[in-house]
Design an enzyme around this catalytic site. Structure first.
Site, PDB file in Angstrom:
ATOM      1  N   LEU A 146      38.241   7.362 -13.841  1.00  0.00           N
ATOM      2  CA  LEU A 146      39.164   6.926 -14.422  1.00  0.00           C
ATOM      3  C   LEU A 146      40.491   7.503 -14.328  1.00  0.00           C
ATOM      4  O   LEU A 146      42.456   7.282 -13.966  1.00  0.00           O
ATOM      5  CB  LEU A 146      39.409   6.157 -15.871  1.00  0.00           C
ATOM      6  CG  LEU A 146      37.902   5.247 -16.181  1.00  0.00           C
ATOM      7  CD1 LEU A 146      37.740   4.860 -16.803  1.00  0.00           C
ATOM      8  CD2 LEU A 146      37.853   4.232 -14.284  1.00  0.00           C
ATOM      9  N   ALA A 220      39.532   2.282 -23.172  1.00  0.00           N
ATOM     10  CA  ALA A 220      37.904   2.669 -23.097  1.00  0.00           C
ATOM     11  C   ALA A 220      36.938   1.803 -23.225  1.00  0.00           C
ATOM     12  O   ALA A 220      36.009   1.488 -22.868  1.00  0.00           O
ATOM     13  CB  ALA A 220      37.964   4.209 -23.734  1.00  0.00           C
ATOM     14  N   ARG A 221      36.825   2.079 -24.904  1.00  0.00           N
ATOM     15  CA  ARG A 221      35.789   1.231 -25.142  1.00  0.00           C
ATOM     16  C   ARG A 221      36.990   0.882 -27.097  1.00  0.00           C
ATOM     17  O   ARG A 221      37.025   2.043 -27.556  1.00  0.00           O
ATOM     18  CB  ARG A 221      34.157   1.537 -25.415  1.00  0.00           C
ATOM     19  CG  ARG A 221      33.371   1.964 -24.793  1.00  0.00           C
ATOM     20  CD  ARG A 221      33.272   0.328 -23.930  1.00  0.00           C
ATOM     21  NE  ARG A 221      32.119   0.418 -22.760  1.00  0.00           N
ATOM     22  CZ  ARG A 221      32.984  -0.161 -21.670  1.00  0.00           C
ATOM     23  NH1 ARG A 221      33.382   0.261 -21.260  1.00  0.00           N
ATOM     24  NH2 ARG A 221      31.970  -0.068 -20.182  1.00  0.00           N
ATOM     25  N   ASP A 244      42.222  -3.258 -23.973  1.00  0.00           N
ATOM     26  CA  ASP A 244      41.170  -4.024 -23.307  1.00  0.00           C
ATOM     27  C   ASP A 244      39.549  -4.551 -23.992  1.00  0.00           C
ATOM     28  O   ASP A 244      39.532  -5.142 -23.383  1.00  0.00           O
ATOM     29  CB  ASP A 244      41.041  -3.628 -21.816  1.00  0.00           C
ATOM     30  CG  ASP A 244      40.291  -4.577 -21.073  1.00  0.00           C
ATOM     31  OD1 ASP A 244      40.826  -5.702 -20.727  1.00  0.00           O
ATOM     32  OD2 ASP A 244      39.951  -4.157 -19.889  1.00  0.00           O
ATOM     33  N   GLU A 249      33.934  -6.912 -30.968  1.00  0.00           N
ATOM     34  CA  GLU A 249      34.069  -6.792 -29.781  1.00  0.00           C
ATOM     35  C   GLU A 249      32.957  -8.250 -29.331  1.00  0.00           C
ATOM     36  O   GLU A 249      31.772  -7.204 -28.544  1.00  0.00           O
ATOM     37  CB  GLU A 249      34.427  -6.210 -28.177  1.00  0.00           C
ATOM     38  CG  GLU A 249      34.488  -7.305 -26.871  1.00  0.00           C
ATOM     39  CD  GLU A 249      34.753  -5.528 -26.429  1.00  0.00           C
ATOM     40  OE1 GLU A 249      34.505  -6.237 -24.876  1.00  0.00           O
ATOM     41  OE2 GLU A 249      35.855  -4.758 -26.322  1.00  0.00           O
ATOM     42  N   HIS A 268      38.618  -7.244 -22.504  1.00  0.00           N
ATOM     43  CA  HIS A 268      37.491  -6.357 -21.194  1.00  0.00           C
ATOM     44  C   HIS A 268      37.484  -6.776 -19.814  1.00  0.00           C
ATOM     45  O   HIS A 268      36.677  -7.103 -19.865  1.00  0.00           O
ATOM     46  CB  HIS A 268      36.579  -6.086 -22.176  1.00  0.00           C
ATOM     47  CG  HIS A 268      35.779  -4.943 -21.943  1.00  0.00           C
ATOM     48  ND1 HIS A 268      34.792  -4.874 -22.631  1.00  0.00           N
ATOM     49  CD2 HIS A 268      35.855  -4.490 -20.775  1.00  0.00           C
ATOM     50  CE1 HIS A 268      34.180  -3.507 -22.278  1.00  0.00           C
ATOM     51  NE2 HIS A 268      34.963  -3.119 -20.639  1.00  0.00           N
ATOM     52  N   VAL A 269      38.804  -7.228 -19.232  1.00  0.00           N
ATOM     53  CA  VAL A 269      39.044  -7.234 -18.276  1.00  0.00           C
ATOM     54  C   VAL A 269      39.049  -6.497 -16.845  1.00  0.00           C
ATOM     55  O   VAL A 269      39.787  -6.204 -15.278  1.00  0.00           O
ATOM     56  CB  VAL A 269      39.870  -8.880 -17.366  1.00  0.00           C
ATOM     57  CG1 VAL A 269      39.015  -9.655 -18.581  1.00  0.00           C
ATOM     58  CG2 VAL A 269      41.249  -7.712 -18.366  1.00  0.00           C
TER      59      VAL A 269
END
Length: 305
Positions: A146, A220-221, A244, A249, A268-269
């Site tokens: 990434l 990332a997360r 994102d 979440e 989250h796309v």
């Protein structure tokens, strides 16, 4: 010998059917498994499927030896399966899509497209000079697929881009350098997995070292960022953010992050774009082919991940 592979979609069924020595079985979460599923050695969870349902399925398969993911994130699976079950990620499938999402977010914020869109709906002509991505200094934390793909794309904008990895090496800074690097960059992009070392990495001290009006980008997360600390920085007006992913979440409808100033939020796309299944299955089938040949998949999760 034929190896049974449980696949979640028709594209995967067709892709795995082309592998010599593989017997694909199509399954649907929440429905009875097809005959022969108890022989499965390989399970491919559906892209962004319910983790709890996918985990329950994995634990029910007595001969399971490999979980092959279509995504790069494996944090939900690490330590949750029997020791004999290995995990391989979809690393390499979604780098371009996530990099594109990041650049779209930065351009949207710097060129004020949200503000211009609101003005359009209100029939207001608000011509003025905006900021630009061109020439900005971008720090990418995460030097895998990434991060390197994003670096390649960003350089086309004549930006200065630096990468941070777990350890320092040629062209890559080590994580120990992050505090000293932060004050010198206009935007910081997070592209790391969730581990004990990255959970809460971005806290009040991290954010305090970023310069005024800098942008934090989380591709990332959610747990990598301490939400309350970021919210405080946004509400003060000192920093901006493009997210994102969030923690929690999905973001609850009454969460204050929705209304934070200086925030661009997407659900989250980053990797969810046209061709995502084709890209994911290209990686997955290559990894499954290695397993069939008795070789270790290249994207195996080792240790804590």
């Amino acid at each position: 010998m034929t190896v049974t592979v449980l696949v979640p979609d028709d594209h995967g069924f067709a892709a795995v059917s082309r592998l010599e020595g593989a017997r694909p079985l199509r399954y649907t979460l929440g429905e009875p498994l097809p005959a022969g599923a108890d022989e499965a050695e390989v399970l491919v969870p559906a892209f962004l499927a319910s983790r709890s349902d996918s985990m329950a399925l994995a634990r029910s398969l007595p001969k399971l030896r490999l979980v092959q993911l279509l995504t790069a994130g494996a944090e939900a699976w690490v330590g949750a399966l029997p020791d004999q079950v290995r995990i391989s990620t979809g690393r390499g499938a979604h780098g371009a899509s996530t990099a594109e999402w990041t650049i779209t977010g930065l351009l949207t914020m710097y060129r004020e497209f949200i503000e211009f869109s609101v003005a359009q709906r209100e029939h207001r002509w608000i011509q003025h000079r905006t900021d630009t991505l061109h020439g900005k200094r971008i720090l990418i934390i995460g030097a895998g697929d990434l991060g390197t793909e994003l670096q390649r794309m960003l350089l086309l904008f004549d930006t200065t881009v630096e990468l941070v990895g777990t350890t320092a090496r040629e062209g890559v800074h080590g994580v120990a350098e992050i505090p000293d690097l932060l004050p010198h960059f206009d935007a910081v992009v997070l592209m790391v997995p969730v581990t004990s070392a990255t959970i809460g990495m971005v806290d009040a001290a991290f954010l305090a070292r970023m310069p005024d009006r800098a942008i934090l980008v989380n591709a990332a997360r959610g747990p990598v960022v301490r939400t309350d600390d970021l919210l405080a920085a946004l509400q003060s007006g000192r920093l901006r953010a493009i997210l994102d992913v969030t923690d929690p979440e999905p973001l609850p409808a009454d969460h204050p992050l929705w209304d934070a100033p200086g925030l661009l939020l997407t659900p989250h796309v980053g990797g969810s774009s046209s061709g995502n299944l084709q890209r994911g299955w290209a990686i997955a089938t290559a990894e499954i082919a290695r397993y069939l040949a008795g070789e270790p998949p290249q994207n195996l999760v080792v240790g804590e991940y």
